[in-house]
Design a protein around this motif. Structure first.
Motif, PDB file in Angstrom:
ATOM      1  N   GLU A  12       1.494  -1.259  -0.352  1.00  0.00           N
ATOM      2  CA  GLU A  12       0.193   0.165   0.291  1.00  0.00           C
ATOM      3  C   GLU A  12       0.649   1.810   0.262  1.00  0.00           C
ATOM      4  N   GLY A  13       1.037   1.932  -1.182  1.00  0.00           N
ATOM      5  CA  GLY A  13       1.859   3.048  -1.063  1.00  0.00           C
ATOM      6  C   GLY A  13       3.218   2.338  -0.860  1.00  0.00           C
ATOM      7  N   ALA A  14       3.974   3.142  -0.236  1.00  0.00           N
ATOM      8  CA  ALA A  14       5.459   3.097   0.137  1.00  0.00           C
ATOM      9  C   ALA A  14       5.463   1.924   1.729  1.00  0.00           C
ATOM     10  N   GLY A  15       4.277   1.590   1.829  1.00  0.00           N
ATOM     11  CA  GLY A  15       4.339   0.781   2.655  1.00  0.00           C
ATOM     12  C   GLY A  15       3.335  -0.879   2.830  1.00  0.00           C
ATOM     13  N   THR A  16       3.070  -1.673   3.990  1.00  0.00           N
ATOM     14  CA  THR A  16       1.982  -2.211   3.959  1.00  0.00           C
ATOM     15  C   THR A  16       1.415  -2.512   4.749  1.00  0.00           C
ATOM     16  N   ARG A  17      -0.038  -2.999   3.911  1.00  0.00           N
ATOM     17  CA  ARG A  17      -0.734  -3.173   5.128  1.00  0.00           C
ATOM     18  C   ARG A  17      -1.331  -4.804   5.507  1.00  0.00           C
ATOM     19  N   LEU A  18      -0.985  -5.375   7.090  1.00  0.00           N
ATOM     20  CA  LEU A  18      -1.196  -5.818   7.498  1.00  0.00           C
ATOM     21  C   LEU A  18      -3.112  -6.523   8.066  1.00  0.00           C
ATOM     22  N   ILE A  19      -3.584  -7.217   7.144  1.00  0.00           N
ATOM     23  CA  ILE A  19      -4.983  -7.514   7.545  1.00  0.00           C
ATOM     24  C   ILE A  19      -5.097  -9.456   8.624  1.00  0.00           C
ATOM     25  N   LEU A  20      -5.842  -9.024   9.651  1.00  0.00           N
ATOM     26  CA  LEU A  20      -5.877 -10.210  10.229  1.00  0.00           C
ATOM     27  C   LEU A  20      -6.956 -10.827  10.414  1.00  0.00           C
ATOM     28  N   ILE A  21      -7.593 -11.733  10.226  1.00  0.00           N
ATOM     29  CA  ILE A  21      -9.201 -11.797  10.552  1.00  0.00           C
ATOM     30  C   ILE A  21      -9.099 -13.519  11.791  1.00  0.00           C
ATOM     31  N   HIS A  22      -9.845 -13.023  12.390  1.00  0.00           N
ATOM     32  CA  HIS A  22     -10.356 -13.855  13.430  1.00  0.00           C
ATOM     33  C   HIS A  22     -12.253 -14.461  12.501  1.00  0.00           C
ATOM     34  N   GLU A  23     -11.423 -15.476  12.807  1.00  0.00           N
ATOM     35  CA  GLU A  23     -13.114 -16.199  12.035  1.00  0.00           C
ATOM     36  C   GLU A  23     -13.011 -17.606  12.717  1.00  0.00           C
ATOM     37  N   GLY A  24     -14.565 -18.138  12.555  1.00  0.00           N
ATOM     38  CA  GLY A  24     -15.321 -19.242  12.676  1.00  0.00           C
ATOM     39  C   GLY A  24     -16.191 -19.535  14.193  1.00  0.00           C
ATOM     40  N   TRP A  43      -7.098  -9.398  21.877  1.00  0.00           N
ATOM     41  CA  TRP A  43      -6.675  -9.332  20.221  1.00  0.00           C
ATOM     42  C   TRP A  43      -6.540  -7.423  20.262  1.00  0.00           C
ATOM     43  N   HIS A  44      -7.355  -6.713  21.055  1.00  0.00           N
ATOM     44  CA  HIS A  44      -7.603  -4.927  21.328  1.00  0.00           C
ATOM     45  C   HIS A  44      -6.020  -5.247  22.336  1.00  0.00           C
ATOM     46  N   GLY A  45      -6.462  -5.492  23.766  1.00  0.00           N
ATOM     47  CA  GLY A  45      -5.969  -5.099  25.030  1.00  0.00           C
ATOM     48  C   GLY A  45      -4.036  -5.694  24.948  1.00  0.00           C
ATOM     49  N   GLN A  46      -3.931  -6.353  24.464  1.00  0.00           N
ATOM     50  CA  GLN A  46      -2.327  -7.238  23.905  1.00  0.00           C
ATOM     51  C   GLN A  46      -2.051  -7.210  22.625  1.00  0.00           C
ATOM     52  N   ILE A  47      -2.791  -8.042  22.262  1.00  0.00           N
ATOM     53  CA  ILE A  47      -2.100  -8.580  21.366  1.00  0.00           C
ATOM     54  C   ILE A  47      -1.483  -7.538  20.241  1.00  0.00           C
ATOM     55  N   LEU A  48      -2.680  -7.113  19.743  1.00  0.00           N
ATOM     56  CA  LEU A  48      -3.072  -5.711  18.909  1.00  0.00           C
ATOM     57  C   LEU A  48      -1.419  -4.479  19.619  1.00  0.00           C
ATOM     58  N   LYS A  49      -1.565  -3.790  21.059  1.00  0.00           N
ATOM     59  CA  LYS A  49      -1.200  -3.391  21.600  1.00  0.00           C
ATOM     60  C   LYS A  49       0.682  -3.752  21.294  1.00  0.00           C
ATOM     61  N   LYS A  50       0.617  -5.482  21.556  1.00  0.00           N
ATOM     62  CA  LYS A  50       2.569  -5.488  21.289  1.00  0.00           C
ATOM     63  C   LYS A  50       2.264  -4.999  20.097  1.00  0.00           C
ATOM     64  N   LEU A  51       2.246  -5.816  19.303  1.00  0.00           N
ATOM     65  CA  LEU A  51       2.289  -5.461  18.079  1.00  0.00           C
ATOM     66  C   LEU A  51       2.272  -3.992  17.632  1.00  0.00           C
ATOM     67  N   THR A  52       1.694  -3.344  17.985  1.00  0.00           N
ATOM     68  CA  THR A  52       1.926  -1.718  17.551  1.00  0.00           C
ATOM     69  C   THR A  52       3.741  -0.954  18.165  1.00  0.00           C
ATOM     70  N   GLU A  53       3.289  -2.108  19.139  1.00  0.00           N
ATOM     71  CA  GLU A  53       4.603  -1.119  19.953  1.00  0.00           C
ATOM     72  C   GLU A  53       6.001  -1.714  19.125  1.00  0.00           C
ATOM     73  N   THR A  54       5.884  -3.716  19.105  1.00  0.00           N
ATOM     74  CA  THR A  54       7.284  -4.116  18.430  1.00  0.00           C
ATOM     75  C   THR A  54       7.588  -3.274  17.015  1.00  0.00           C
ATOM     76  N   LEU A  55       6.380  -2.747  16.270  1.00  0.00           N
ATOM     77  CA  LEU A  55       6.247  -1.962  14.758  1.00  0.00           C
ATOM     78  C   LEU A  55       7.493  -0.772  14.741  1.00  0.00           C
ATOM     79  N   ARG A  56       7.047   0.184  16.229  1.00  0.00           N
ATOM     80  CA  ARG A  56       7.054   1.619  16.339  1.00  0.00           C
ATOM     81  C   ARG A  56       9.054   1.045  16.744  1.00  0.00           C
ATOM     82  N   ARG A  57       8.962   0.328  16.850  1.00  0.00           N
ATOM     83  CA  ARG A  57      10.497   0.001  17.437  1.00  0.00           C
ATOM     84  C   ARG A  57      11.298   0.528  16.181  1.00  0.00           C
TER      85      ARG A  57
END
Length: 70
Positions: A12-24, A43-57
């Motif tokens: 996406e442009g100069a970057g990359t979009r990550l799409i996560l889908i949890h279904e079932g 997902w919102h309170g832990q996983i995405l928060k940690k992923l965001t912190e990791t990607l911003r490093r």
């Protein structure tokens, strides 16, 4: 219950979009509704928060992450 998480990386442009889908989850099944609420909180309170912190490093040799939307 049999749930699955799938992910996609899309240029996406100069970057990359990550799409996560949890279904079932069956919205008519009470135990699935409860599991969905609990997992959604994780997902919102832990996983995405940690992923965001990791990607911003800063990472040597990679451009900085400009934006993260959850």
């Amino acid at each position: 219950m049999n749930s699955a998480v799938t992910w996609s990386l899309i240029p996406e442009g100069a970057g990359t979009r990550l799409i996560l889908i949890h279904e079932g989850f069956d919205p008519k099944e009470p135990s699935h509704v409860i599991a969905h609420r609990i997992m959604n909180g994780g997902w919102h309170g832990q996983i995405l928060k940690k992923l965001t912190e990791t990607l911003r490093r800063p990472r040597s040799g990679y451009p900085p992450v400009r934006s993260i939307r959850t």
